[in-house]
Design a protein around this motif. Structure first.
Motif, mmCIF file in Angstrom:
data_model
loop_
_atom_site.group_PDB
_atom_site.id
_atom_site.type_symbol
_atom_site.label_atom_id
_atom_site.label_comp_id
_atom_site.label_asym_id
_atom_site.label_seq_id
_atom_site.Cartn_x
_atom_site.Cartn_y
_atom_site.Cartn_z
ATOM 1 N N ASN A 42 1.013 -1.387 -0.419
ATOM 2 C CA ASN A 42 0.047 0.154 -0.180
ATOM 3 C C ASN A 42 1.062 1.147 -0.479
ATOM 4 O O ASN A 42 0.283 1.962 -0.898
ATOM 5 C CB ASN A 42 -1.301 0.511 1.244
ATOM 6 C CG ASN A 42 -1.893 -1.529 1.208
ATOM 7 O OD1 ASN A 42 -2.278 -1.541 -0.012
ATOM 8 N ND2 ASN A 42 -2.349 -1.566 2.371
ATOM 9 N N LEU A 43 1.888 1.022 0.818
ATOM 10 C CA LEU A 43 2.703 2.178 0.386
ATOM 11 C C LEU A 43 3.691 2.115 -0.400
ATOM 12 O O LEU A 43 4.078 3.746 -1.291
ATOM 13 C CB LEU A 43 3.816 2.594 1.937
ATOM 14 C CG LEU A 43 4.740 3.358 2.176
ATOM 15 C CD1 LEU A 43 4.245 4.874 1.597
ATOM 16 C CD2 LEU A 43 5.842 3.553 2.955
ATOM 17 N N SER A 44 4.252 1.005 -0.913
ATOM 18 C CA SER A 44 4.813 1.035 -1.987
ATOM 19 C C SER A 44 4.045 2.153 -3.176
ATOM 20 O O SER A 44 5.145 2.164 -3.972
ATOM 21 C CB SER A 44 5.320 -0.078 -2.273
ATOM 22 O OG SER A 44 6.201 -0.628 -1.347
ATOM 23 N N LYS A 45 2.391 0.978 -3.354
ATOM 24 C CA LYS A 45 2.668 1.856 -3.787
ATOM 25 C C LYS A 45 2.180 3.839 -4.176
ATOM 26 O O LYS A 45 2.368 3.680 -5.188
ATOM 27 C CB LYS A 45 0.740 1.326 -4.372
ATOM 28 C CG LYS A 45 0.792 -0.195 -4.862
ATOM 29 C CD LYS A 45 -0.537 -0.929 -4.905
ATOM 30 C CE LYS A 45 -0.524 -2.484 -4.850
ATOM 31 N NZ LYS A 45 -2.271 -3.206 -4.629
ATOM 32 N N TYR A 66 9.296 -4.691 -4.479
ATOM 33 C CA TYR A 66 9.939 -3.912 -4.438
ATOM 34 C C TYR A 66 9.188 -2.633 -5.371
ATOM 35 O O TYR A 66 8.850 -2.627 -6.834
ATOM 36 C CB TYR A 66 11.499 -4.573 -5.262
ATOM 37 C CG TYR A 66 11.901 -5.008 -4.384
ATOM 38 C CD1 TYR A 66 12.488 -4.859 -3.001
ATOM 39 C CD2 TYR A 66 11.757 -6.827 -4.573
ATOM 40 C CE1 TYR A 66 13.518 -6.325 -2.218
ATOM 41 C CE2 TYR A 66 12.492 -7.625 -3.778
ATOM 42 C CZ TYR A 66 13.424 -7.784 -2.703
ATOM 43 O OH TYR A 66 13.007 -8.547 -2.232
ATOM 44 N N VAL A 67 10.128 -1.467 -4.956
ATOM 45 C CA VAL A 67 9.953 -0.138 -6.218
ATOM 46 C C VAL A 67 10.937 0.087 -6.357
ATOM 47 O O VAL A 67 12.209 0.566 -5.667
ATOM 48 C CB VAL A 67 9.383 1.008 -5.036
ATOM 49 C CG1 VAL A 67 9.440 2.221 -6.139
ATOM 50 C CG2 VAL A 67 8.002 0.278 -4.526
ATOM 51 N N TYR A 68 12.010 0.475 -8.002
ATOM 52 C CA TYR A 68 12.735 0.737 -8.745
ATOM 53 C C TYR A 68 12.761 2.413 -9.527
ATOM 54 O O TYR A 68 10.831 2.404 -10.122
ATOM 55 C CB TYR A 68 12.941 -0.741 -9.819
ATOM 56 C CG TYR A 68 13.347 -1.807 -8.977
ATOM 57 C CD1 TYR A 68 14.649 -1.984 -8.857
ATOM 58 C CD2 TYR A 68 12.416 -2.934 -8.793
ATOM 59 C CE1 TYR A 68 14.546 -3.473 -8.437
ATOM 60 C CE2 TYR A 68 12.656 -4.385 -8.857
ATOM 61 C CZ TYR A 68 13.588 -4.033 -8.697
ATOM 62 O OH TYR A 68 14.182 -5.236 -8.210
ATOM 63 N N ALA A 69 13.135 2.451 -9.685
ATOM 64 C CA ALA A 69 12.882 4.236 -10.412
ATOM 65 C C ALA A 69 14.497 4.977 -10.373
ATOM 66 O O ALA A 69 15.791 4.970 -9.613
ATOM 67 C CB ALA A 69 12.399 4.717 -9.732
ATOM 68 N N THR A 70 14.813 5.614 -11.727
ATOM 69 C CA THR A 70 15.672 6.174 -12.186
ATOM 70 C C THR A 70 15.715 7.761 -11.761
ATOM 71 O O THR A 70 14.783 7.887 -12.652
ATOM 72 C CB THR A 70 15.913 5.694 -13.031
ATOM 73 O OG1 THR A 70 16.005 4.308 -13.091
ATOM 74 C CG2 THR A 70 17.342 6.053 -13.344
ATOM 75 N N ILE A 71 16.628 8.455 -11.431
ATOM 76 C CA ILE A 71 16.500 10.083 -11.836
ATOM 77 C C ILE A 71 17.792 9.974 -12.718
ATOM 78 O O ILE A 71 19.003 10.108 -12.243
ATOM 79 C CB ILE A 71 16.816 10.712 -10.595
ATOM 80 C CG1 ILE A 71 15.900 10.265 -9.585
ATOM 81 C CG2 ILE A 71 17.198 12.355 -10.571
ATOM 82 C CD1 ILE A 71 16.079 11.545 -8.293
ATOM 83 N N PRO A 72 17.522 10.255 -14.390
ATOM 84 C CA PRO A 72 18.499 10.574 -15.274
ATOM 85 C C PRO A 72 19.583 11.560 -14.918
ATOM 86 O O PRO A 72 19.807 12.669 -13.664
ATOM 87 C CB PRO A 72 17.793 11.006 -16.158
ATOM 88 C CG PRO A 72 16.397 10.409 -16.204
ATOM 89 C CD PRO A 72 15.873 10.954 -14.699
#
Length: 420
Positions: A42-45, A66-72
């Motif tokens: 719920n938090l991850s979403k 798992y939450v994955y993300a990229t700041i270019p």
């Protein structure tokens, strides 16, 4: 660049933190699923939604939680890819349901009586870092739950740092990866992390305590499971026949040394052998231990001593048998981090640039970074600002979380600055 970063005042970290702690994300060590509780998602979403709204276009939640993300990158330099990591779950040791955060503005050194249970008091003379919080805004729970600063403070700090990096393109940095994990509190946090997909070379977990601290050393850890097989006989006819497994297990625990090798009698870099769970019947009983030391080589010595202790107890019960199973849990990340001194050097300099005196520490425990380091992502642990983890007296200050945000920005900037 240091001057530019330190002029930033538009933090949202406290607002985010107050929002995140109200979402129950408690993990469950008895669960057989991963993540151990569906509610962690719920938090991850929400985090994915907020990252996408910021403009982080690849933010997503995978099937494991798992939450994955990229700041270019915004520089022409070939900067190493850096990851910042925190965990979304809270400890099973205290309730994380219906957390009601309380902000104590302009703290002046008083004891903090929590409103929903006035027997829960955060006392100035028992919490040493309160002396450094005069004038700050202290956030606690209301007295019936933990707060969740471990590690929603770290989550909020990474989220705010991501927003600031996107809003301040004058802060030059390489690719920045974000990783939010479930189930860290039950030792499973990185079981299904895809290191290749993450694509980072070095990392920093934001999961430490006091502002200004950075940790490059953890315990090495094993788990031990001892199973005792007794002799079960009807208690009315048991004389000279019954050999109770549960009583034998109790003797094993009751005769462990009290003046050494226990959490109650050790500190600093001293290790311990600690029973954490016992269950059983007359016929069969199990005891689960955690074995900890900063020197990995000591674990086998402690385990041999423990097994000899079991054999000695069992020698009085010749018809009974036992099994002794050892499972590796994690290893001291210093073994890996010492091979990459620049990671710590940059972390320490970032803390200095954020206006603090760095304090290099060892952890009497572990973090996701312990296992990530051995999975190919060398990863020390940076302060998130929380205190008194896992209980109703947990607290954090708004100002310390803001210092952690600045530290993240400086780390990102320094990697770019020091790349030729």
């Amino acid at each position: 660049m240091s001057i530019i970063i330190n002029t930033i005042k538009d933090f949202s970290v406290a607002e985010r933190f107050l929002r995140y702690v109200q979402i129950d994300t408690q993990s469950d060590p008895s669960s057989e699923t991963f993540p151990s509780t569906e509610k962690q998602k719920n938090l991850s979403k929400l985090l994915v939604e907020e990252l996408l709204a910021m403009g982080v276009t690849d933010a997503h939640l995978d099937q494991y939680g798992y939450v994955y993300a990229t700041i270019p990158s915004n520089t022409a330099k070939n900067v190493p890819v850096i990851c910042f990591c925190s965990h979304v779950d809270t400890s099973p040791d205290s309730s994380g349901e219906n957390v009601k955060p309380v902000v104590h503005h302009n703290y002046q050194g008083q004891d903090l009586v929590l409103p929903d249970d006035k027997s829960i008091v955060i006392r100035y003379d028992e919490h040493r870092d309160l002396a450094n919080q005069i004038g700050n805004d202290i956030i606690t729970a209301s007295g019936t739950t933990l707060l969740g600063a471990d590690d929603k403070a770290g989550v909020a700090e990474i989220m705010d740092a991501a927003r600031l990096l996107l809003n301040h393109p004058e802060i030059k940095h390489g690719d920045i990866k974000i990783l939010f994990t479930p189930d860290e509190e039950i030792g499973l946090g990185v079981n299904f992390v895809n290191i290749e997909k993450l694509g980072a070379q070095f990392g920093y977990t934001m999961d430490g305590e006091k502002a200004g601290t950075i940790e490059d050393e953890t315990f090495s850890a094993d788990g031990v499971k001892i199973t005792i097989h007794g002799i079960s006989v009807h208690p009315g006819f048991a004389q000279d026949k019954m050999q109770s497994a549960i009583k034998i297990a109790s003797k094993i625990i009751g005769t462990l040394p009290e003046d050494r090798l226990s959490p109650e009698s050790t500190s600093g870099k001293e290790g311990f052998v600690h029973p954490i769970h016992m269950s059983g019947t007359v016929e069969k009983a199990t005891i689960e231990f955690i074995v900890r030391d900063h020197a990995t080589s000591n674990l086998s010595r402690y385990e041999t001593e423990l097994e000899n202790h079991v054999k000695n107890i069992l020698s009085k019960y010749p018809k009974c048998t036992y099994t002794f199973e050892v499972q590796e849990q994690y290893r001291n990340m210093k073994e890996i981090l010492d091979q990459y001194p620049q990671i710590m050097e940059i972390g320490i300099e970032a803390i200095q640039r954020a206006g603090m005196n760095p304090e290099r520490r060892s952890i009497r425990g572990g973090t996701d970074g312990s296992r990530l380091s051995f999975m190919g992502l060398p990863c020390p642990n940076v302060f998130a600002g929380g205190h008194a983890f896992h209980g109703k007296q947990e607290w954090v200050s708004r100002q310390d979380m803001e210092k952690a945000v600045l530290t993240i920005l400086h780390i990102a900037s320094l990697w770019e600055e020091k790349t030729n």
